[in-house]
Design a protein around this motif. Sequence first.
Motif, PDB file in Angstrom:
ATOM      1  N   MET A  88     -17.244  -0.815  16.930  1.00  0.00           N
ATOM      2  CA  MET A  88     -16.271  -1.763  16.352  1.00  0.00           C
ATOM      3  C   MET A  88     -16.768  -3.190  16.584  1.00  0.00           C
ATOM      4  N   LEU A  89     -17.235  -3.824  15.499  1.00  0.00           N
ATOM      5  CA  LEU A  89     -17.768  -5.183  15.622  1.00  0.00           C
ATOM      6  C   LEU A  89     -16.651  -6.191  15.853  1.00  0.00           C
ATOM      7  N   TYR A  90     -15.553  -6.061  15.080  1.00  0.00           N
ATOM      8  CA  TYR A  90     -14.453  -7.020  15.181  1.00  0.00           C
ATOM      9  C   TYR A  90     -13.233  -6.373  15.815  1.00  0.00           C
ATOM     10  N   ILE A  91     -12.743  -7.000  16.878  1.00  0.00           N
ATOM     11  CA  ILE A  91     -11.530  -6.515  17.529  1.00  0.00           C
ATOM     12  C   ILE A  91     -10.299  -6.977  16.737  1.00  0.00           C
ATOM     13  N   LEU A  92     -10.460  -8.093  16.007  1.00  0.00           N
ATOM     14  CA  LEU A  92      -9.406  -8.639  15.154  1.00  0.00           C
ATOM     15  C   LEU A  92     -10.030  -9.105  13.846  1.00  0.00           C
ATOM     16  N   GLN A  93      -9.392  -8.730  12.756  1.00  0.00           N
ATOM     17  CA  GLN A  93      -9.875  -9.152  11.446  1.00  0.00           C
ATOM     18  C   GLN A  93      -8.687  -9.307  10.503  1.00  0.00           C
ATOM     19  N   THR A  94      -8.644 -10.429   9.784  1.00  0.00           N
ATOM     20  CA  THR A  94      -7.620 -10.602   8.756  1.00  0.00           C
ATOM     21  C   THR A  94      -8.301 -10.629   7.394  1.00  0.00           C
ATOM     22  N   ASN A  95      -7.606 -10.090   6.404  1.00  0.00           N
ATOM     23  CA  ASN A  95      -8.171  -9.984   5.058  1.00  0.00           C
ATOM     24  C   ASN A  95      -7.231 -10.619   4.046  1.00  0.00           C
ATOM     25  N   HIS A  96      -7.636 -11.779   3.530  1.00  0.00           N
ATOM     26  CA  HIS A  96      -6.876 -12.497   2.496  1.00  0.00           C
ATOM     27  C   HIS A  96      -5.419 -12.724   2.926  1.00  0.00           C
ATOM     28  N   LEU A  97      -5.255 -13.139   4.154  1.00  0.00           N
ATOM     29  CA  LEU A  97      -3.915 -13.337   4.726  1.00  0.00           C
ATOM     30  C   LEU A  97      -3.217 -14.519   4.061  1.00  0.00           C
ATOM     31  N   THR A  98      -2.006 -14.268   3.576  1.00  0.00           N
ATOM     32  CA  THR A  98      -1.222 -15.293   2.881  1.00  0.00           C
ATOM     33  C   THR A  98       0.227 -15.222   3.344  1.00  0.00           C
ATOM     34  N   LYS A  99       0.843 -16.390   3.542  1.00  0.00           N
ATOM     35  CA  LYS A  99       2.246 -16.438   3.933  1.00  0.00           C
ATOM     36  C   LYS A  99       2.970 -17.496   3.107  1.00  0.00           C
ATOM     37  N   ILE A 100       4.016 -17.046   2.408  1.00  0.00           N
ATOM     38  CA  ILE A 100       4.852 -17.944   1.606  1.00  0.00           C
ATOM     39  C   ILE A 100       6.272 -17.904   2.161  1.00  0.00           C
ATOM     40  N   MET A 101       6.824 -19.074   2.443  1.00  0.00           N
ATOM     41  CA  MET A 101       8.206 -19.172   2.935  1.00  0.00           C
ATOM     42  C   MET A 101       8.946 -20.232   2.141  1.00  0.00           C
ATOM     43  N   ASP A 102      10.124 -19.861   1.638  1.00  0.00           N
ATOM     44  CA  ASP A 102      10.955 -20.791   0.861  1.00  0.00           C
ATOM     45  C   ASP A 102      10.163 -21.420  -0.283  1.00  0.00           C
ATOM     46  N   GLY A 103       9.325 -20.611  -0.911  1.00  0.00           N
ATOM     47  CA  GLY A 103       8.545 -21.086  -2.050  1.00  0.00           C
ATOM     48  C   GLY A 103       7.332 -21.917  -1.692  1.00  0.00           C
ATOM     49  N   LYS A 104       7.100 -22.128  -0.382  1.00  0.00           N
ATOM     50  CA  LYS A 104       5.962 -22.944   0.057  1.00  0.00           C
ATOM     51  C   LYS A 104       4.873 -22.045   0.625  1.00  0.00           C
ATOM     52  N   GLU A 105       3.648 -22.256   0.190  1.00  0.00           N
ATOM     53  CA  GLU A 105       2.515 -21.467   0.664  1.00  0.00           C
ATOM     54  C   GLU A 105       1.994 -22.082   1.965  1.00  0.00           C
ATOM     55  N   LEU A 106       2.339 -21.452   3.101  1.00  0.00           N
ATOM     56  CA  LEU A 106       1.930 -21.968   4.405  1.00  0.00           C
ATOM     57  C   LEU A 106       0.496 -21.598   4.732  1.00  0.00           C
ATOM     58  N   ILE A 107       0.116 -20.381   4.368  1.00  0.00           N
ATOM     59  CA  ILE A 107      -1.220 -19.858   4.618  1.00  0.00           C
ATOM     60  C   ILE A 107      -1.750 -19.248   3.331  1.00  0.00           C
ATOM     61  N   LYS A 108      -3.004 -19.535   2.992  1.00  0.00           N
ATOM     62  CA  LYS A 108      -3.558 -19.022   1.743  1.00  0.00           C
ATOM     63  C   LYS A 108      -4.915 -18.361   1.976  1.00  0.00           C
ATOM     64  N   ASP A 109      -4.967 -17.039   1.742  1.00  0.00           N
ATOM     65  CA  ASP A 109      -6.239 -16.308   1.670  1.00  0.00           C
ATOM     66  C   ASP A 109      -7.121 -16.537   2.903  1.00  0.00           C
ATOM     67  N   VAL A 110      -6.532 -16.370   4.098  1.00  0.00           N
ATOM     68  CA  VAL A 110      -7.260 -16.629   5.345  1.00  0.00           C
ATOM     69  C   VAL A 110      -7.957 -15.362   5.838  1.00  0.00           C
ATOM     70  N   ASN A 111      -9.258 -15.487   6.061  1.00  0.00           N
ATOM     71  CA  ASN A 111     -10.071 -14.384   6.586  1.00  0.00           C
ATOM     72  C   ASN A 111     -10.637 -14.787   7.948  1.00  0.00           C
ATOM     73  N   ILE A 112     -10.252 -14.031   8.977  1.00  0.00           N
ATOM     74  CA  ILE A 112     -10.683 -14.314  10.347  1.00  0.00           C
ATOM     75  C   ILE A 112     -11.434 -13.097  10.880  1.00  0.00           C
ATOM     76  N   HIS A 113     -12.476 -13.352  11.664  1.00  0.00           N
ATOM     77  CA  HIS A 113     -13.282 -12.277  12.248  1.00  0.00           C
ATOM     78  C   HIS A 113     -13.546 -12.597  13.713  1.00  0.00           C
ATOM     79  N   VAL A 114     -12.874 -11.884  14.610  1.00  0.00           N
ATOM     80  CA  VAL A 114     -13.028 -12.109  16.043  1.00  0.00           C
ATOM     81  C   VAL A 114     -13.796 -10.939  16.653  1.00  0.00           C
ATOM     82  N   LYS A 115     -14.957 -11.231  17.216  1.00  0.00           N
ATOM     83  CA  LYS A 115     -15.791 -10.186  17.805  1.00  0.00           C
ATOM     84  C   LYS A 115     -15.276  -9.784  19.185  1.00  0.00           C
ATOM     85  N   LYS A 116     -15.458  -8.534  19.519  1.00  0.00           N
ATOM     86  CA  LYS A 116     -15.069  -8.028  20.827  1.00  0.00           C
ATOM     87  C   LYS A 116     -15.869  -8.736  21.921  1.00  0.00           C
ATOM     88  N   GLY A 117     -15.154  -9.201  22.953  1.00  0.00           N
ATOM     89  CA  GLY A 117     -15.807  -9.812  24.101  1.00  0.00           C
ATOM     90  C   GLY A 117     -16.138 -11.283  23.961  1.00  0.00           C
TER      91      GLY A 117
END
Length: 305
Positions: free
Chosen positions: A1-30
């Motif tokens: 397992m290369l990445y202990i944490l990975q996000t894929n195209h993470l998006t968050k919309i609240m009350d019609g406002k785009e707070l987060i758009k298409d966020v990709n994160i890659h956290v390696k173990k250790g």
Amino acid sequence: MLYILQTNHLTKIMDGKELIKDVNIHVKKGEIYGFLGPNGAGKTTVMKMITNLWKPTEGTIELFGECLTPTSYEVLKRIGSIIEFPTFYDHLSGKENLQLHCEYMGYYHTGSIENALEMLELTEAENKPVKKYSLGMKQRLGIARAILSRPELLVLDEPTNGLDPAGMKKLRDLFKMLCKEYGITIMISSHILSEVESIADTIGIIRHGNMMKEISMKEISEMNTAYIELSVSDTKKAAYLLADKLKLNNFKIIDEYNIRIYDSKITANEISKVLTMNDVEISAIGKKSESLEDYFLKLTGEERK
């Protein structure tokens, strides 16, 4: 397992406002992953989704190779976190709050509470009601709670809030120790670049909810440009002399008093000699290299204040 944490195209919309758009994160173990961005950039929103406090509007989160769902209880037990300011039962002591956390997590290990309190230098205050703790003590108690069960991943949102410089230094040393000696992967958010620069292996830079760059500190170090920084009384006259007398064109006027010279063939002594002979007063001159702050400001287009 290369990445202990990975996000894929993470998006968050609240009350019609785009707070987060298409966020990709890659956290390696250790590793220690520094999540950088100015206040309001979206760091806390991302961390709330990673810890299942908020649900993504779109995209997925993978933890330990598994896709995070609303019922990923066993996966979440492997994480320690502080999101925004930690909260406690104020009428209970610091030690009692940690005992409750152990009950909640189903974690029973002799000496773990005492060890966590000792690591965060809270042993003398362990029986004091939390309502009598200072802001910095509450922050340290929150970190003690986060590391109490020896999680595989620590997610820490601005963990140095409320701490003085000495306290911040101790936390940096603690995080490095937890990563190196206990193998704990740490994701730490901050708007203080120097804090992240001193401990991170990889950084992710977020701005206005958009992930701008993921890059290792080693890569930043290798691409750093060496330059001579010059502080003078008259930048216009100095710039004219650099171009006319020394035939330089790779330099930049930073502000009213400072110039950066990127030509590697010129020496500080040569520059000093020409400027002094032409009555330009020099208050400082020296060779430097770009820091994480320089890289961040260049990438985000922010101006140095």
